[in-house]
Scaffold this motif. Structure first.
Motif, PDB file in Angstrom:
ATOM      1  N   SER A   1      36.328 -41.013  87.038  1.00 28.06           N
ATOM      2  CA  SER A   1      35.031 -41.242  86.384  1.00 28.06           C
ATOM      3  C   SER A   1      34.014 -40.193  86.801  1.00 28.06           C
ATOM      4  CB  SER A   1      34.509 -42.646  86.726  1.00 28.06           C
ATOM      5  OG  SER A   1      35.401 -43.631  86.250  1.00 28.06           O
ATOM      6  N   ALA A   2      34.018 -39.842  88.089  1.00 25.72           N
ATOM      7  CA  ALA A   2      33.077 -38.834  88.586  1.00 25.72           C
ATOM      8  C   ALA A   2      33.358 -37.472  87.946  1.00 25.72           C
ATOM      9  CB  ALA A   2      33.182 -38.739  90.108  1.00 25.72           C
ATOM     10  N   ALA A   3      34.642 -37.147  87.776  1.00 25.11           N
ATOM     11  CA  ALA A   3      35.012 -35.868  87.163  1.00 25.11           C
ATOM     12  C   ALA A   3      34.536 -35.793  85.719  1.00 25.11           C
ATOM     13  CB  ALA A   3      36.523 -35.677  87.233  1.00 25.11           C
ATOM     14  N   VAL A   4      34.680 -36.899  84.989  1.00 24.09           N
ATOM     15  CA  VAL A   4      34.234 -36.934  83.589  1.00 24.09           C
ATOM     16  C   VAL A   4      32.710 -36.842  83.517  1.00 24.09           C
ATOM     17  CG1 VAL A   4      34.141 -38.332  81.485  1.00 24.09           C
ATOM     18  CG2 VAL A   4      36.254 -38.214  82.808  1.00 24.09           C
ATOM     19  N   LYS A   5      32.025 -37.565  84.386  1.00 30.47           N
ATOM     20  CA  LYS A   5      30.568 -37.568  84.390  1.00 30.47           C
ATOM     21  C   LYS A   5      30.011 -36.184  84.715  1.00 30.47           C
ATOM     22  CE  LYS A   5      26.583 -39.852  86.534  1.00 30.47           C
ATOM     23  NZ  LYS A   5      26.135 -40.858  87.537  1.00 30.47           N
ATOM     24  N   ASN A   6      30.674 -35.478  85.632  1.00 28.60           N
ATOM     25  CA  ASN A   6      30.184 -34.168  86.084  1.00 28.60           C
ATOM     26  C   ASN A   6      30.898 -33.005  85.390  1.00 28.60           C
ATOM     27  OD1 ASN A   6      28.416 -35.349  88.025  1.00 28.60           O
ATOM     28  ND2 ASN A   6      30.169 -35.688  89.375  1.00 28.60           N
ATOM     29  N   ARG A   7      31.450 -33.254  84.235  1.00 27.00           N
ATOM     30  CA  ARG A   7      32.178 -32.203  83.511  1.00 27.00           C
ATOM     31  C   ARG A   7      31.236 -31.102  83.035  1.00 27.00           C
ATOM     32  NH1 ARG A   7      31.390 -36.436  80.002  1.00 27.00           N
ATOM     33  NH2 ARG A   7      30.647 -35.943  77.886  1.00 27.00           N
ATOM     34  N   PHE A   8      31.825 -29.970  82.703  1.00 29.51           N
ATOM     35  CA  PHE A   8      31.046 -28.866  82.140  1.00 29.51           C
ATOM     36  C   PHE A   8      30.385 -29.310  80.834  1.00 29.51           C
ATOM     37  CE2 PHE A   8      34.228 -26.089  84.431  1.00 29.51           C
ATOM     38  CZ  PHE A   8      33.312 -25.567  85.342  1.00 29.51           C
ATOM     39  N   LYS A   9      29.181 -28.836  80.611  1.00 28.52           N
ATOM     40  CA  LYS A   9      28.483 -29.134  79.362  1.00 28.52           C
ATOM     41  C   LYS A   9      28.981 -28.196  78.263  1.00 28.52           C
ATOM     42  CE  LYS A   9      26.081 -32.171  81.579  1.00 28.52           C
ATOM     43  NZ  LYS A   9      26.457 -33.603  81.449  1.00 28.52           N
ATOM     44  N   ILE A  10      29.137 -28.746  77.069  1.00 26.79           N
ATOM     45  CA  ILE A  10      29.597 -27.906  75.963  1.00 26.79           C
ATOM     46  C   ILE A  10      28.460 -26.985  75.514  1.00 26.79           C
ATOM     47  CG2 ILE A  10      31.331 -29.527  75.148  1.00 26.79           C
ATOM     48  CD1 ILE A  10      29.375 -30.478  73.032  1.00 26.79           C
ATOM     49  N   THR A  11      28.842 -25.848  74.967  1.00 26.83           N
ATOM     50  CA  THR A  11      27.868 -24.836  74.573  1.00 26.83           C
ATOM     51  C   THR A  11      27.484 -24.971  73.096  1.00 26.83           C
ATOM     52  OG1 THR A  11      29.623 -23.288  73.978  1.00 26.83           O
ATOM     53  CG2 THR A  11      28.822 -23.217  76.247  1.00 26.83           C
ATOM     54  N   LYS A  12      26.412 -24.285  72.728  1.00 28.14           N
ATOM     55  CA  LYS A  12      25.972 -24.261  71.336  1.00 28.14           C
ATOM     56  C   LYS A  12      27.042 -23.601  70.459  1.00 28.14           C
ATOM     57  CE  LYS A  12      22.246 -22.549  68.367  1.00 28.14           C
ATOM     58  NZ  LYS A  12      20.982 -21.755  68.316  1.00 28.14           N
ATOM     59  N   GLY A  13      27.717 -22.596  71.029  1.00 26.05           N
ATOM     60  CA  GLY A  13      28.774 -21.900  70.286  1.00 26.05           C
ATOM     61  C   GLY A  13      29.924 -22.830  69.913  1.00 26.05           C
ATOM     62  N   PHE A  14      30.257 -23.768  70.815  1.00 28.67           N
ATOM     63  CA  PHE A  14      31.329 -24.718  70.518  1.00 28.67           C
ATOM     64  C   PHE A  14      30.923 -25.650  69.380  1.00 28.67           C
ATOM     65  CE2 PHE A  14      33.365 -28.914  71.407  1.00 28.67           C
ATOM     66  CZ  PHE A  14      34.667 -28.544  71.115  1.00 28.67           C
TER      67      PHE A  14
ATOM     68  N   ALA B   1      38.753 -30.962  68.161  1.00 25.72           N
ATOM     69  CA  ALA B   1      38.561 -29.625  68.731  1.00 25.72           C
ATOM     70  C   ALA B   1      38.615 -29.712  70.251  1.00 25.72           C
ATOM     71  CB  ALA B   1      37.231 -29.036  68.284  1.00 25.72           C
ATOM     72  N   THR B   2      39.154 -28.663  70.866  1.00 22.54           N
ATOM     73  CA  THR B   2      39.290 -28.616  72.322  1.00 22.54           C
ATOM     74  C   THR B   2      38.372 -27.545  72.900  1.00 22.54           C
ATOM     75  OG1 THR B   2      41.587 -29.385  72.289  1.00 22.54           O
ATOM     76  CG2 THR B   2      40.882 -28.150  74.231  1.00 22.54           C
ATOM     77  N   TYR B   3      37.603 -27.943  73.884  1.00 18.75           N
ATOM     78  CA  TYR B   3      36.675 -27.048  74.584  1.00 18.75           C
ATOM     79  C   TYR B   3      37.273 -26.691  75.941  1.00 18.75           C
ATOM     80  CZ  TYR B   3      32.330 -25.455  76.816  1.00 18.75           C
ATOM     81  OH  TYR B   3      31.376 -24.714  77.480  1.00 18.75           O
ATOM     82  N   VAL B   4      37.336 -25.416  76.261  1.00 19.07           N
ATOM     83  CA  VAL B   4      37.912 -24.941  77.523  1.00 19.07           C
ATOM     84  C   VAL B   4      36.822 -24.241  78.318  1.00 19.07           C
ATOM     85  CG1 VAL B   4      39.723 -23.547  78.605  1.00 19.07           C
ATOM     86  CG2 VAL B   4      40.113 -24.569  76.341  1.00 19.07           C
ATOM     87  N   ARG B   5      36.710 -24.602  79.585  1.00 18.25           N
ATOM     88  CA  ARG B   5      35.701 -23.982  80.454  1.00 18.25           C
ATOM     89  C   ARG B   5      36.290 -23.834  81.854  1.00 18.25           C
ATOM     90  NH1 ARG B   5      29.940 -24.643  80.439  1.00 18.25           N
ATOM     91  NH2 ARG B   5      29.085 -23.105  81.919  1.00 18.25           N
ATOM     92  N   THR B   6      35.978 -22.723  82.510  1.00 15.45           N
ATOM     93  CA  THR B   6      36.536 -22.472  83.845  1.00 15.45           C
ATOM     94  C   THR B   6      35.461 -22.012  84.817  1.00 15.45           C
ATOM     95  OG1 THR B   6      37.030 -20.130  83.427  1.00 15.45           O
ATOM     96  CG2 THR B   6      38.717 -21.729  82.796  1.00 15.45           C
ATOM     97  N   SER B   7      35.777 -22.204  86.073  1.00 17.48           N
ATOM     98  CA  SER B   7      34.986 -21.611  87.159  1.00 17.48           C
ATOM     99  C   SER B   7      35.976 -21.066  88.171  1.00 17.48           C
ATOM    100  CB  SER B   7      34.068 -22.667  87.798  1.00 17.48           C
ATOM    101  OG  SER B   7      34.844 -23.645  88.469  1.00 17.48           O
ATOM    102  N   ARG B   8      35.511 -20.625  89.308  1.00 19.76           N
ATOM    103  CA  ARG B   8      36.402 -20.010  90.291  1.00 19.76           C
ATOM    104  C   ARG B   8      37.485 -20.961  90.766  1.00 19.76           C
ATOM    105  NH1 ARG B   8      36.602 -18.555  95.834  1.00 19.76           N
ATOM    106  NH2 ARG B   8      34.926 -20.024  96.328  1.00 19.76           N
ATOM    107  N   ARG B   9      37.185 -22.241  90.848  1.00 20.61           N
ATOM    108  CA  ARG B   9      38.156 -23.215  91.348  1.00 20.61           C
ATOM    109  C   ARG B   9      38.498 -24.313  90.362  1.00 20.61           C
ATOM    110  NH1 ARG B   9      41.335 -21.544  95.354  1.00 20.61           N
ATOM    111  NH2 ARG B   9      40.157 -20.451  96.960  1.00 20.61           N
ATOM    112  N   ARG B  10      37.881 -24.297  89.185  1.00 19.82           N
ATOM    113  CA  ARG B  10      38.057 -25.420  88.277  1.00 19.82           C
ATOM    114  C   ARG B  10      38.414 -24.945  86.873  1.00 19.82           C
ATOM    115  NH1 ARG B  10      33.280 -29.431  86.508  1.00 19.82           N
ATOM    116  NH2 ARG B  10      32.184 -28.128  88.017  1.00 19.82           N
ATOM    117  N   ILE B  11      39.355 -25.683  86.248  1.00 14.03           N
ATOM    118  CA  ILE B  11      39.687 -25.466  84.843  1.00 14.03           C
ATOM    119  C   ILE B  11      39.586 -26.811  84.139  1.00 14.03           C
ATOM    120  CG2 ILE B  11      41.485 -24.791  83.197  1.00 14.03           C
ATOM    121  CD1 ILE B  11      42.678 -23.028  85.396  1.00 14.03           C
ATOM    122  N   GLU B  12      38.813 -26.857  83.070  1.00 13.18           N
ATOM    123  CA  GLU B  12      38.641 -28.101  82.328  1.00 13.18           C
ATOM    124  C   GLU B  12      39.013 -27.926  80.866  1.00 13.18           C
ATOM    125  OE1 GLU B  12      35.010 -30.414  84.668  1.00 13.18           O
ATOM    126  OE2 GLU B  12      34.806 -29.903  82.558  1.00 13.18           O
ATOM    127  N   LEU B  13      39.656 -28.959  80.332  1.00  8.28           N
ATOM    128  CA  LEU B  13      39.929 -29.049  78.902  1.00  8.28           C
ATOM    129  C   LEU B  13      39.316 -30.353  78.409  1.00  8.28           C
ATOM    130  CD1 LEU B  13      42.121 -26.945  79.800  1.00  8.28           C
ATOM    131  CD2 LEU B  13      43.567 -27.888  78.008  1.00  8.28           C
TER     132      LEU B  13
END
Length: 431
Positions: free
Chosen positions: A13-26, A78-90
């Motif tokens: 639940s915490a991971a979903v709540k703190n997920r990356f925000k989708i962009t305007k481009g998406f 549609a699937t949104y993909v976002r990454t950081s140095r230690r995290r990959i989210e779909l």
């Protein structure tokens, strides 16, 4: 490298709540799959969207008092993909339109979520306000699966834990993007190693889950041990073939290198050579150089195969003759203008199949094993000319097939004759 699947509900639940925000481009990416509606009359015009009509389909309708300004539009995924140095989210979204007075509102509803971080994996889906472990399938088809939707292309792995992997060298014909990324993340060290030494085919096999890339065998130690071979970018089945060669070489009591070099010299596969050895065993030939490693391997192999085929043909023909002698006294008859004959050899069956242009040849094995019986049906006026073929059960009670040239349906007269023929056989058996 193993992945730890997180099942704790609070962590999910915490991971979903703190997920990356989708962009305007998406959002713009998802919207182009929906049409723009234009309702218009002489006095008024309603345009459902401010989007560029060049990017999508435009549907024009006449504006009237009873116009439906809230048309049904199937939802998209549609699937949104976002990454950081230690995290990959779909993040997979259900995207749908709602209308207020003809003006569209694009809605995005999170359905499936996956997170890879520090060798941990979270898989979950959302149902209303509830977060549930594991993915869910949704879509226009019953075969739709999680993360089989269109993927937002504006993403990069260059700042993630997969930054050293060249995705351009991976044949990404995936049907499930989440499984694809998860596998690459799980075996990123092995894929990186192979790509770095030039073993592109092996890297692709690991990423795609090719059966030749057995990850129970391909460990860090295995990669370092076979680095000198991987540098040559071998085919993915190279090592399994080498194991087969070693196994066969041990059986023949020769060096694996000798057998491998011989196969390369004569451009022969291990399967062909193994079949050659099996044929030698059938003929009880000794494992001598003139048979195992002849200078003219192709010719010797073909000679051996011809001998085997001749022996098998003789064996089949001998059994066929026995069956013919057994059934001919009972089944050879002349009845209602037709002659019924049991074939006397395999050659007869092959020739009859050619004349009738059907698959009679394939029934030889059934006949020899007494699982079926073929009867030639010919006119009494032309007993030497192929006309019909009849398949009956070995107990002579059942008609299984009755066909003419090109599997055509026989005449009514011929069918009645066959019925009388079977009844005559039953009477003979009963007597």
């Amino acid at each position: 490298m193993s992945l730890q699947l997180i099942t704790d509900h609070d962590k999910i639940s915490a991971a979903v709540k703190n997920r990356f925000k989708i962009t305007k481009g998406f959002k713009e990416f998802t919207s182009k799959y929906f049409p723009i509606y234009i309702w218009e009359n002489k006095n008024k015009k309603i345009v459902s969207s401010t989007r560029n009509p060049k990017d999508c389909v435009t549907i024009r309708k006449r504006l009237a008092k009873n116009s439906n300004l809230s048309p049904y539009v199937p939802y998209e995924r549609a699937t949104y993909v976002r990454t950081s140095r230690r995290r990959i989210e779909l993040q997979e979204y259900k995207v749908y339109l709602t209308f207020i007075d003809g003006i569209e509102h694009i809605n995005l509803e999170l359905v499936n979520f996956m997170k890879l971080e520090n060798n941990t994996l979270i898989r979950c889906h959302c149902f209303g306000n509830e977060i549930i472990a594991g993915f869910t399938s949704f879509g226009p088809s019953m075969y739709s699966s999680a993360f089989s939707s269109m993927v937002y292309p504006n993403y990069s792995m260059e700042n993630s834990e997969l930054k050293y992997i060249s995705f351009d060298d991976i044949y990404s014909n995936f049907t499930n993007f989440a499984k694809f990324i998860e596998r690459i993340y799980k075996y990123r060290y092995e894929i990186e190693f192979c790509q770095k030494v030039g073993a592109i085919k092996f890297a692709d096999a690991i990423a795609s889950g090719n059966p030749n890339a057995d990850m129970r065998i391909i460990t860090k130690k295995w990669l370092r041990t076979h680095k000198y071979i991987l540098k040559k970018n071998p085919e993915t089945n190279y090592f399994s073939i080498q194991n087969e060669i070693k196994s066969l070489a041990d059986q023949l009591r020769v060096k694996a290198s000798k057998l491998s070099n011989y196969l390369s010299k004569h451009d022969s596969s291990i399967e062909i050579y193994r079949k050659h050895v099996e044929n030698l065993i059938k003929l009880n030939y000794p494992f001598e150089k003139k048979y195992l490693f002849p200078s003219n391997f192709k010719e010797v192999r073909q000679e051996i195969e011809t001998i085997i085929q001749d022996l098998e043909f003789e064996s089949e023909n001998s059994k066929f003759l026995e069956i013919s002698k057994e059934f001919s006294p009972t089944c050879n008859k002349t009845l209602s203008g037709y002659t019924f004959l049991v074939p006397t050899s395999t050659a007869c069956v092959i020739r009859e199949g050619i004349e009738l242009n059907n698959c009679l040849k394939s029934y030889i094995t059934k006949i020899v094993s007494k699982k079926s019986l073929i009867i030639f049906v010919r006119s009494i006026h032309e007993p030497g000319k192929s006309l019909y073929a009849l398949e009956i059960s070995p107990d002579l009670h059942e008609i299984r097939q009755f066909h003419g040239v090109n599997n055509s349906t026989p005449s009514e007269k011929a069918r009645k004759a066959v019925d009388r023929y079977i009844k005559s056989l039953e009477k003979f058996i009963a007597a």
